[in-house]
Design a protein around this motif. Structure first.
Motif, short mmCIF file in Angstrom:
data_model
loop_
_atom_site.label_atom_id
_atom_site.label_comp_id
_atom_site.label_asym_id
_atom_site.label_seq_id
_atom_site.Cartn_x
_atom_site.Cartn_y
_atom_site.Cartn_z
N LEU A 141 11.06 9.70 1.01
CA LEU A 141 10.06 9.84 -0.05
C LEU A 141 8.99 8.77 0.17
O LEU A 141 9.31 7.59 0.35
CB LEU A 141 10.70 9.65 -1.43
CG LEU A 141 11.84 10.60 -1.77
CD1 LEU A 141 12.47 10.21 -3.09
CD2 LEU A 141 11.34 12.03 -1.82
N THR A 142 7.73 9.19 0.15
CA THR A 142 6.63 8.26 0.35
C THR A 142 5.83 8.18 -0.94
O THR A 142 5.38 9.20 -1.46
CB THR A 142 5.71 8.72 1.49
OG1 THR A 142 6.50 8.90 2.68
CG2 THR A 142 4.62 7.71 1.77
N TYR A 143 5.70 6.96 -1.46
CA TYR A 143 4.98 6.70 -2.70
C TYR A 143 3.84 5.74 -2.42
O TYR A 143 3.92 4.89 -1.54
CB TYR A 143 5.89 6.03 -3.74
CG TYR A 143 6.97 6.91 -4.30
CD1 TYR A 143 6.74 7.66 -5.45
CD2 TYR A 143 8.23 6.96 -3.72
CE1 TYR A 143 7.75 8.45 -5.99
CE2 TYR A 143 9.23 7.75 -4.26
CZ TYR A 143 8.98 8.49 -5.39
OH TYR A 143 9.98 9.27 -5.94
N VAL A 144 2.76 5.87 -3.21
CA VAL A 144 1.66 4.92 -3.20
C VAL A 144 1.47 4.43 -4.63
O VAL A 144 1.84 5.11 -5.60
CB VAL A 144 0.34 5.53 -2.67
CG1 VAL A 144 0.49 5.92 -1.21
CG2 VAL A 144 -0.09 6.71 -3.50
N PRO A 145 0.92 3.21 -4.79
CA PRO A 145 0.66 2.74 -6.15
C PRO A 145 -0.29 3.70 -6.88
O PRO A 145 -1.25 4.19 -6.30
CB PRO A 145 0.02 1.38 -5.94
CG PRO A 145 0.49 0.95 -4.58
CD PRO A 145 0.63 2.21 -3.79
N LEU B 168 4.12 9.99 -5.99
CA LEU B 168 4.75 10.60 -4.82
C LEU B 168 3.69 11.33 -4.02
O LEU B 168 2.98 12.18 -4.54
CB LEU B 168 5.87 11.56 -5.25
CG LEU B 168 6.61 12.28 -4.14
CD1 LEU B 168 7.41 11.30 -3.30
CD2 LEU B 168 7.52 13.35 -4.72
N VAL B 169 3.57 11.01 -2.72
CA VAL B 169 2.57 11.67 -1.87
C VAL B 169 3.20 12.53 -0.78
O VAL B 169 2.53 13.38 -0.22
CB VAL B 169 1.58 10.66 -1.25
CG1 VAL B 169 0.72 10.03 -2.33
CG2 VAL B 169 2.28 9.61 -0.44
N ALA B 170 4.48 12.29 -0.47
CA ALA B 170 5.13 13.11 0.56
C ALA B 170 6.64 13.01 0.43
O ALA B 170 7.17 12.02 -0.06
CB ALA B 170 4.72 12.64 1.95
N SER B 171 7.30 14.08 0.84
CA SER B 171 8.76 14.08 0.96
C SER B 171 9.11 14.85 2.22
O SER B 171 8.59 15.94 2.45
CB SER B 171 9.42 14.70 -0.27
OG SER B 171 9.05 16.04 -0.41
N ASP B 172 9.91 14.24 3.05
CA ASP B 172 10.28 14.83 4.33
C ASP B 172 11.79 14.80 4.49
O ASP B 172 12.44 13.86 4.06
CB ASP B 172 9.67 14.03 5.50
CG ASP B 172 8.17 13.88 5.38
OD1 ASP B 172 7.49 14.91 5.37
OD2 ASP B 172 7.71 12.73 5.28
N ARG B 173 12.29 15.82 5.11
CA ARG B 173 13.72 15.86 5.41
C ARG B 173 13.91 15.37 6.84
O ARG B 173 13.24 15.83 7.76
CB ARG B 173 14.23 17.29 5.27
CG ARG B 173 15.69 17.38 5.28
CD ARG B 173 16.12 18.76 4.92
NE ARG B 173 17.55 18.72 4.71
CZ ARG B 173 18.23 19.64 4.11
NH1 ARG B 173 17.61 20.70 3.65
NH2 ARG B 173 19.51 19.53 3.96
N GLY C 96 0.79 -1.22 0.00
CA GLY C 96 0.00 0.00 0.00
C GLY C 96 0.83 1.28 0.00
O GLY C 96 0.34 2.34 -0.36
N GLU C 97 2.10 1.18 0.40
CA GLU C 97 2.92 2.38 0.50
C GLU C 97 4.39 1.98 0.47
O GLU C 97 4.78 0.95 1.02
CB GLU C 97 2.59 3.08 1.81
CG GLU C 97 3.36 4.35 2.06
CD GLU C 97 2.92 5.03 3.33
OE1 GLU C 97 1.93 5.78 3.29
OE2 GLU C 97 3.54 4.77 4.39
N TYR C 98 5.18 2.80 -0.19
CA TYR C 98 6.63 2.63 -0.23
C TYR C 98 7.25 3.83 0.45
O TYR C 98 6.90 4.97 0.14
CB TYR C 98 7.16 2.58 -1.66
CG TYR C 98 6.70 1.39 -2.46
CD1 TYR C 98 7.45 0.23 -2.50
CD2 TYR C 98 5.53 1.45 -3.21
CE1 TYR C 98 7.04 -0.85 -3.25
CE2 TYR C 98 5.11 0.36 -3.96
CZ TYR C 98 5.87 -0.78 -3.97
OH TYR C 98 5.46 -1.85 -4.71
#
Length: 57
Positions: free
Chosen positions: A52-56, A39-44, A12-14
């Motif tokens: 980096l947070t990805y969803v299908p 790509l749904v989020a990027s956080d430092r 569900g999420e990478y």
């Protein structure tokens, strides 16, 4: 195992943690063709790591 779960649509999420370093070429993250991702989020995290947070897609 991760490849099999991806093929079955059970992931569900990478979350990828990047430690930017220039060294040449590395190993590909995905063993086969890359699944369509969004790509749904990027956080430092700290000064040197990016999450980096990805969803299908």
């Amino acid at each position: 195992m991760a490849h099999s779960l991806t093929e079955l649509g059970l992931v569900g999420e990478y979350r990828l943690y990047l430690h930017p370093i220039v060294l040449g070429h590395g190993k590909p993250f995905f063993a086969g063709p890359r699944p369509p991702l969004r790509l749904v989020a990027s956080d430092r995290i700290g000064e040197k790591v990016i999450r980096l947070t990805y969803v299908p897609a």
